[in-house]
Design a protein around this motif. Structure first.
Motif, short mmCIF file in Angstrom:
data_model
loop_
_atom_site.label_atom_id
_atom_site.label_comp_id
_atom_site.label_asym_id
_atom_site.label_seq_id
_atom_site.Cartn_x
_atom_site.Cartn_y
_atom_site.Cartn_z
N ASP A 30 30.50 25.67 40.75
CA ASP A 30 29.95 26.98 40.40
C ASP A 30 31.07 27.99 40.20
O ASP A 30 31.08 28.77 39.25
N PHE A 31 32.01 27.97 41.12
CA PHE A 31 33.15 28.88 41.07
C PHE A 31 33.94 28.70 39.77
O PHE A 31 34.28 29.67 39.11
N GLY A 32 34.19 27.46 39.41
CA GLY A 32 34.97 27.17 38.21
C GLY A 32 34.29 27.55 36.92
O GLY A 32 34.96 27.78 35.91
N LYS A 33 32.99 27.63 36.93
CA LYS A 33 32.24 27.94 35.70
C LYS A 33 32.01 29.43 35.49
O LYS A 33 31.55 29.83 34.42
N ASP A 34 32.30 30.25 36.49
CA ASP A 34 31.98 31.68 36.42
C ASP A 34 33.26 32.50 36.36
O ASP A 34 33.90 32.76 37.38
#
Length: 113
Positions: A30-34
């Motif tokens: 999630d962190f990497g996509k936002d």
């Protein structure tokens, strides 16, 4: 005149709490996509880094297990070498390092009261 360290320590705790709140329930993926989330967390870590520079060295001696030099230095990396910052590094700082930092700062507060 020496600066009151209490507000700086509280700023660090508040910023750690903010990071924990924003990332609650989020995965590394999630962190990497936002992009906005990543930038916000990086900025929060910069704030922690800068605040740590205002803690007197003699107070830091009460928490020798914390890599204060690295904490103070990561802000420079985020500001000047942002293109080299990997998401995994930031995620690991948040997951592995911030809990210990929170505990240490809480202890330092007790030394300032």
């Amino acid at each position: 005149m020496a600066r009151d360290t209490g507000p700086v320590l509280h700023d660090i705790l508040e910023t750690i709490a903010l990071i924990e709140t924003v990332l609650a329930g989020k995965s590394r993926e999630d962190f990497g996509k936002d992009d906005i989330l990543r930038l916000a967390i990086q900025r929060a870590i910069e704030i922690i880094s800068e605040a740590s520079r205002h803690i007197p060295d003699e107070l830091l001696l009460h928490a020798p297990q914390i890599p204060w030099r690295a904490i103070r230095g990561i802000g420079n990396v985020l500001r000047h070498e942002y293109h080299r910052v990997a998401d995994d590094i930031i995620w690991n700082v948040v997951v592995r390092d911030l809990p210990a930092l929170r505990t240490a700062v809480e202890s330092l507060i007790s030394h300032t009261e």
